[in-house]
Structure formats: structure tokens, C-alpha cells
Design a protein around this motif. Structure first.
Motif: not given
Length: 546
Positions: A253-256, A291-297
Motif C-alpha cells: 500500500g505504501a509503495a503504491l 512501522r504503523i501503516a503500509s499494507l493498503t493506501e
């Protein structure tokens, strides 16, 4: 009148030269930020300057930059840029485009060898002379030579519609490979920008090196530029650059979000993160080392206190402020369309448009017919018993004086009249008056191809759009969104400006498809109520008064 883009270009060029000269990096960044603000703003900065508006009230514009913008608007020039251009040869700036060459190294090359352009750089790289400079090892020189080759293809942009089929074909091709879980095309393509410079493809796969080998064998690949452990770059047979990136599932999610952009949108998101004591990058949102968020935008946006922002809106044009206040637009969707407009000049085109409208279960079809064939088409429509409501639209031209080139008895035969402006070499004030005169004509209900722009080729007419849209609203007139990918007129910026002035929009199909116009409408913050095509037949009749 100087356009926002012209002011932004001058500020960007100034920043490039300041960077090479080694000036204060904070000042350089301020110039670049101001250029981005201008390029993405729906506000007409020339008009703001002429009206005496205090530009320092706008975010990112300080006192000095405000004065510089005024200078550019009033003179068409910028003294700072002219001074720098006298000091630094034009070709030196291009060297910054080479990966591995920052301002310090470019300055070093210029001062040591007098390298002023790409040809000079290539000559010295092949001669072995660059090896003598500190820090210029074999790997960097190889990178420079690759960069010179790549740059020859850089700057090429393609219409979104031109790369759509290839992008979708590539995505399907990659998904066919065993072990590939997810494929997304990010960047300007995902934001549905009218033109793209390259394709950024993200992939989740069990064995990326094998996927990379498979990727470079795609049948349209002409040249493999690089192949690494997490990224591969190729050029296709039309010189389109495609980058494939391996992404871990847990940070997808973070990469997108990161690779979708835009750059200016991401910068503002990072500022919000910093204010909350967070760090944000393509791997996730971090609080300290956690890391607290990354899976989805959605997780990424939520971590900085925002609701999800649709990709088409991510241009730093007010979407972040809207997300903060939960006032983002509910963007128009294809399912909202109840009727379409189609240009026709032959009976065969009429039949095809009717068949397509019925196939899509539209309530009505607006047939837009040029005055030279209107009577013939009108008679053909009248003699056909059709099970879809047909609205007859007549298109007329407007001369350089704002007069309609059609007789009244013909105008009376149409359900409503659309006008398209003829090309005219007029100054901004005269052009504005011409448009207003056309909109004040009681027969004209819609202005077609309002700006007369052509994507990647022509910016369009120079006029006061605030005045034109205010006139359109006052006289109950609409503006076309042309779905031809060559025109896409109105632009996304002008669509938003028209909506802000409460002007209704009419989507016109291109070869029985409104897809590209709908993309443009969404980028312009268009909601259901802004678009006449979402109206019922009875509401359309009431709007056009027939």
C-alpha cells in the motif's frame, strides 16, 4: 497574458541554474515548490497580479517569490534567470538529467574539462579522461554512458490513450507468470493524466528475478536498459520506458501510494506525517522504528488523518485540504451516465450511435450534427421509428467577432445549438469579449472544444476564464468535455474552475466511447450533478428548453 505554465517554467529553469551554481539549497527548493504550485493551480496568477492580489496569502509563496512572479507577469522576463544564463551555458543544465550527476559533479565537469553538453560528456566518458576525476569510478562512468543514451529518449510523452492497450497487455502478461500475485500500473497512468512519460509497474511475486527475466521477453521490448534485484527497466518498440519494481506484500500500500504520485501530492503528505512525528516512504509509515501503516493506501492516508484520496485527484490542487475536512468530491462514474452525445455526419454514423446507445441502455442520445449536413440527418431521424429518445443538436461556428455563422431558420430547427469558436489571432481581452458575445447569443447552449487546445501540441486560447465561466453560469450555458484523446477539452484544470463557477458540463463521446472524457472529468473533480449526461431526459429538456 503570461500563463501559469510559462511562469512555472521560468522558475524551474532558474532553480536548475541556481543548483548548478551551488546557491542556497533552501532557496532552490523554494523556487521548485513555487513552480509546482503554479503548474497545478486552477488560479490564474496573471489575473491575480493584475488585480493586485497579495500572493503571499497563498501557501508556498513568500515575499521574494511574490515579487518575482509579479516581475514575470508584468515583463515576461526574470532578471535572475537572465543573469544565470549569462554565467552558465544552456547545455550544462541538461547534464543534471543524468543519473549520478548532481550539481556538484556537473560543476566539476564544467570547470575541469569545459563540458557544456551531452556530446562533450559522451566524448570525455569514452576517452577515459573522466577516470582522472575524484569519485568518477568505472561504475559511475558506465551509468553516465547509459544515462546519455537514455536521455535521448527522455522528454517523449505519449497520450494516455496511446499507451492504454500496451499497459493492459503488459499487466495481463505479467499476471500469467506463475508466482505473480499482484500487478498494478502506478504513476501518471494510474492518475489517468492525459499524457504519460513512462510506465511504473509494481509487482508482488515469489521469485522476482524469474519475473524480471520473463518481463524483458515481452514481445514489444526493444531494449533492456537495466535488470536488477528489485527493478528492471526496458524501452518498448515505440520508445516508451517501462520500469518494473518488486514490492514486498507487507509494504504494498505504501509503495503504491508513493509511486502513484504526484510528486507534489506526496510532498504534502510527508509534511503532514512530519507534523505528527511520523516518517513516510515507499516502505511504510513509521513512528520511530515501528512501522504503523503500509499494507493498503487507505492505511497510509488514515495514519496522517486523511480519508482516502482517489488517484485522479492526487495533484496537490486542494485535495489534501478537502480530505482533512471530509469534503472530497464523490467522483462521477460510468454507471451515472444516462445519455451520451455523439458527433455524426452520415446516416451510417447515426445508426451506429443509436445501436451503441441502446446497447448501453441509455435513456437518450444527443446527436451533434454540423450545419452542412443537419437538414439531411434531421430528415433521416424524423423518418425512423426508434425506441430511444433522440435529441437533435446543431453545431455552428463563431467568427472572430463573436457572431454565429448560421441563419436563424436553421437554428430554429434544432433542439439546441452548440457553438465552436474559429481560430482567431486576438489578444486576451478581445478573445474574452468574443467568447462572452457568443455565450450571450440566445440560441447557443453549449460551447464545444472551449479552449481549442490540443494535448502535447497546443495550450489553447489565452483569455480570462473566470469571466467566461461567470458569463456561462449567468446565461445558463454549458461547456463541453470532448472525449477525443487528442483534445480532451476542457482540460482537467479548467473543468475544476468551471465547476467552481457552477457551470454545467456536457460529455461528448469519441467513436461511441466517453472513457477518456470521463477520465478528464474525474481529474477535474466532477461529481454527478456537475455533468448534464447524468440528468434524466426530462431534466435535459428543461435545461435546454426544448
Amino acid at each position: 497574458m503570461v500563463t501559469n505554465k510559462q511562469i512555472a517554467d521560468i522558475l524551474s529553469k532558474t532553480a536548475d541554474l541556481m543548483e548548478i551554481k551551488g546557491e542556497n539549497p533552501f532557496k532552490v527548493r523554494a523556487y521548485r515548490n513555487a513552480a509546482r504550485i503554479l503548474e497545478n493551480s486552477a488560479k490564474d496568477f496573471s489575473k491575480l497580479v493584475k488585480e493586485g492580489f497579495d500572493l503571499t496569502k497563498l501557501p508556498g509563496i513568500g515575499h521574494d517569490l511574490s515579487e518575482y512572479i509579479k516581475e514575470i507577469v508584468n515583463t515576461g522576463k526574470f532578471h535572475k534567470l537572465e543573469e544565470l544564463q549569462k554565467e552558465i551555458p544552456k547545455g550544462v543544465v541538461e547534464l543534471l538529467s543524468i543519473e549520478g550527476l548532481g550539481p556538484k559533479r556537473v560543476k566539476q565537469l564544467y570547470e575541469t574539462f569545459g563540458i557544456k553538453n551531452m556530446d562533450d560528456l559522451k566524448k570525455y566518458a569514452y576517452s577515459g579522461e573522466l577516470d582522472k576525476l575524484p569519485g568518477f569510478g568505472p561504475k559511475l562512468i558506465e551509468k553516465i554512458l547509459k544515462g546519455v543514451k537514455q536521455l535521448k529518449k527522455a522528454g517523449i510523452r505519449f497520450l494516455w490513450a496511446e499507451v492504454e492497450d500496451t499497459a493492459n497487455e503488459l499487466k495481463d502478461y505479467l499476471l500469467e507468470f506463475e508466482g505473480v500475485e499482484t500487478v498494478d500500473i502506478a504513476g501518471s497512468f494510474r492518475r489517468k493524466k492525459e499524457s504519460v512519460g513512462d510506465l511504473d509497474i509494481l509487482v508482488i511475486a515469489k521469485d522476482y528475478p524469474k519475473v524480471s527475466e520473463y518481463f524483458i521477453k515481452f514481445h514489444k521490448v526493444k531494449e533492456v536498459y537495466s535488470k536488477g534485484l528489485t527493478r528492471s527497466t526496458v524501452f518498448l518498440d515505440n520508445d516508451l520506458q517501462v520500469d518494473l519494481r518488486a514490492v514486498a506484500k507487507e509494504s504494498y500500500g505504501a509503495a503504491l501510494h508513493y509511486f502513484t504520485g504526484s510528486k507534489s501530492h506526496n510532498i504534502e503528505i510527508r509534511k503532514l506525517a512530519i507534523q505528527k512525528g511520523l516518517k513516510i516512504n515507499e516502505y511504510g509509515v513509521y513512528k520511530g522504528n515501528e512501522r504503523i501503516a503500509s499494507l493498503t493506501e487507505e492505511d497510509v492516508y488514515k495514519s496522517v488523518g486523511l480519508e482516502y484520496v482517489e488517484p485522479e485527484l492526487r495533484e496537490n490542487r486542494g485535495e489534501i485540504e478537502a480530505a482533512m475536512s471530509n469534503s472530497l468530491p464523490k467522483l462521477i462514474k460510468a454507471d451515472d451516465i444516462r445519455g451520451v452525445m455523439e458527433n455524426v455526419i452520415t446516416k451510417e454514423e447515426v445508426d451506429k450511435a443509436v445501436l451503441n446507445a441502446k446497447k448501453n441502455q441509455f435513456e437518450y442520445l444527443i446527436l451533434n450534427v454540423d450545419k452542412d449536413c443537419f437538414l439531411e440527418i434531421n430528415e433521416y431521424i424524423a423518418n425512423k421509428n426508434r425506441d430511444i429518445k433522440i435529441i437533435r443538436c446543431l453545431t455552428v461556428r463563431v467568427d472572430e467577432n463573436g457572431e454565429i455563422e448560421a441563419k436563424e431558420d436553421l437554428l430554429e430547427k434544432a433542439d439546441f445549438v452548440c457553438a465552436i469558436m474559429k481560430e482567431a489571432e486576438l489578444n486576451s481581452d478581445m478573445q474574452t469579449k468574443r467568447y462572452i458575445k457568443a455565450l450571450q447569443n440566445p440560441y447557443v447552449k453549449v460551447l464545444l472544444r472551449p479552449s481549442l487546445r490540443e494535448v502535447l501540441k497546443k495550450e489553447g486560447v489565452d483569455l480570462d476564464w473566470d469571466e467566461v465561466f461567470e458569463c456561462a453560469n449567468k446565461h445558463h450555458k454549458a461547456m463541453e468535455i470532448n472525449s477525443n484523446p487528442k483534445y480532451l477539452d476542457l482540460s482537467d484544470v479548467l473543468i475544476k474552475k468551471a465547476i467552481d463557477k457552477n457551470v454545467k458540463l456536457l460529455l461528448n463521446s469519441y467513436h461511441n466511447s466517453f472513457k477518456y472524457g470521463l477520465n478528464q472529468a474525474r481529474r477535474g473533480w466532477c461529481e454527478k450533478e456537475d455533468l448534464l449526461n447524468t440528468f434524466s431526459y426530462e431534466r435535459i429538456k428543461k435545461f435546454f428548453n426544448f
